[in-house]
Design an enzyme around this catalytic site. Structure first.
Site, PDB file in Angstrom:
ATOM      1  N   SER A  95      41.854  45.506  46.101  1.00 43.61           N
ATOM      2  CA  SER A  95      42.800  44.289  45.838  1.00 43.61           C
ATOM      3  C   SER A  95      42.893  43.162  47.223  1.00 43.61           C
ATOM      4  O   SER A  95      42.156  43.272  47.944  1.00 43.61           O
ATOM      5  CB  SER A  95      43.590  44.285  45.116  1.00 43.61           C
ATOM      6  OG  SER A  95      44.692  42.626  44.716  1.00 43.61           O
ATOM      7  N   ASP A 217      38.888  40.815  34.984  1.00 45.06           N
ATOM      8  CA  ASP A 217      39.640  40.652  35.459  1.00 45.06           C
ATOM      9  C   ASP A 217      40.370  39.301  35.139  1.00 45.06           C
ATOM     10  O   ASP A 217      39.906  38.334  35.800  1.00 45.06           O
ATOM     11  CB  ASP A 217      38.935  40.692  37.140  1.00 45.06           C
ATOM     12  CG  ASP A 217      40.063  41.166  38.369  1.00 45.06           C
ATOM     13  OD1 ASP A 217      41.176  40.854  37.551  1.00 45.06           O
ATOM     14  OD2 ASP A 217      40.168  42.223  38.911  1.00 45.06           O
ATOM     15  N   HIS A 246      42.633  44.812  36.630  1.00 45.62           N
ATOM     16  CA  HIS A 246      42.536  44.689  37.811  1.00 45.62           C
ATOM     17  C   HIS A 246      42.743  45.732  38.280  1.00 45.62           C
ATOM     18  O   HIS A 246      42.163  45.616  40.292  1.00 45.62           O
ATOM     19  CB  HIS A 246      43.300  43.491  38.393  1.00 45.62           C
ATOM     20  CG  HIS A 246      43.742  43.008  40.008  1.00 45.62           C
ATOM     21  ND1 HIS A 246      42.245  41.921  40.707  1.00 45.62           N
ATOM     22  CD2 HIS A 246      44.084  43.459  40.606  1.00 45.62           C
ATOM     23  CE1 HIS A 246      42.870  41.613  41.604  1.00 45.62           C
ATOM     24  NE2 HIS A 246      44.135  43.024  41.680  1.00 45.62           N
TER      25      HIS A 246
END
Length: 270
Positions: A95, A217, A246
């Protein structure tokens, strides 16, 4: 143990010649890599750490001004690599940390032999000719929910982010690490991440990048991975994984870990 090491709860496992640095994203800590680490320690020297602001770090060390931009996290990463005397690493960033690694690599490309990006996005807000997945109104509502009742927000956000129900072990794990973050710090970090825009630096990233993305996602649409691929300055490759959510390394390890391992071990064929 050095000052930076201690502040970031650094753990070093394995003793291979190559060093892998694992960096977690928002709402988690180094435990998010628990399914990956056992596959690495016999082959690599593995460095795990917690981003400042994670629930496992000392909240007194969180400087709201320093971490108002992602540069603050990039400076932390460079300081960590320097203190550990790491001259080159394979960097695996989840991320926001994928972009933090990319940002750090612009300053010191020599420290990164490759960057493996898991669920990465250079910008979460939609823009002209760019689809990030969120409108400003969406983010304002998210921030207000965090501000008004953080515990209730974590309970609702965790299953949405992972694409699973509340009963799943992965959702319970993510809920735990989210809830461990001090609410004012969590809000500040979320605002910094979701309002960030690193599109302009992508062309300056010359280190090879492996872009791994779930097919579904909530936070990062699939088209974002293609955007990264087109705009990164160096060699890059995209793989869309048959996973949802995610945090696929936590919620779908059986699918995702073999893919991550393959991209760690194999370079991009030029």
């Amino acid at each position: 143990m050095g000052i930076v090491e201690e502040a970031h709860n650094v753990r070093i496992l394995g003793s291979g010649e190559q060093t892998i640095v694992l960096a977690h994203g928002f709402g988690t800590d180094q435990s998010v890599w628990k399914h990956l680490v056992p596959h690495l320690v016999d082959e690599f020297r593995v460095v795990l750490f917690d981003n400042m602001g994670a629930g496992t770090t000392n909240p007194d060390y969180f400087d709201f001004d320093r971490y108002a931009t992602l540069e603050g996290y990039a400076y932390d990463l460079l300081a960590l690599l320097e203190e550990l005397q790491i001259r080159s690493c394979i960097f695996v960033g989840h991320s926001v940390s994928a972009l933090v690694g990319a940002l750090a690599s612009v300053t010191r490309p020599d420290l990164f032999s490759k960057i493996v990006m898991v669920a990465a996005s250079p910008r979460y807000l939609n823009d002209v000719d760019y689809y990030g997945g969120f409108e400003q109104e969406d983010l304002d509502q998210l921030f207000e929910a965090m501000r008004s009742n953080y515990k209730a927000w974590t309970t609702g956000f965790a299953p949405l982010a992972l694409g699973s129900d509340m009963d799943s072990v992965a959702v319970q794990e993510f809920s735990r690490t989210l809830f461990n973050i001090r609410p004012d710090i969590a809000l500040s970090v979320a605002q910094t991440i979701f309002q960030s825009d690193l599109r302009e630096i992508l062309g300056m990233v010359t280190v090879p990048c492996h872009i791994l993305q779930s097919s579904k996602d909530l936070a990062v649409p699939v088209v974002v991975s293609e955007y990264l691929h087109r705009h990164l300055g160096g060699e890059s490759i995209v793989e869309i994984m048959a996973s949802e959510g995610h945090l696929p390394q936590l919620s779908s390890p059986g699918t995702v870990i073999p893919v991550v391992l393959r991209h760690i071990r194999q370079d991009i064929a030029v």
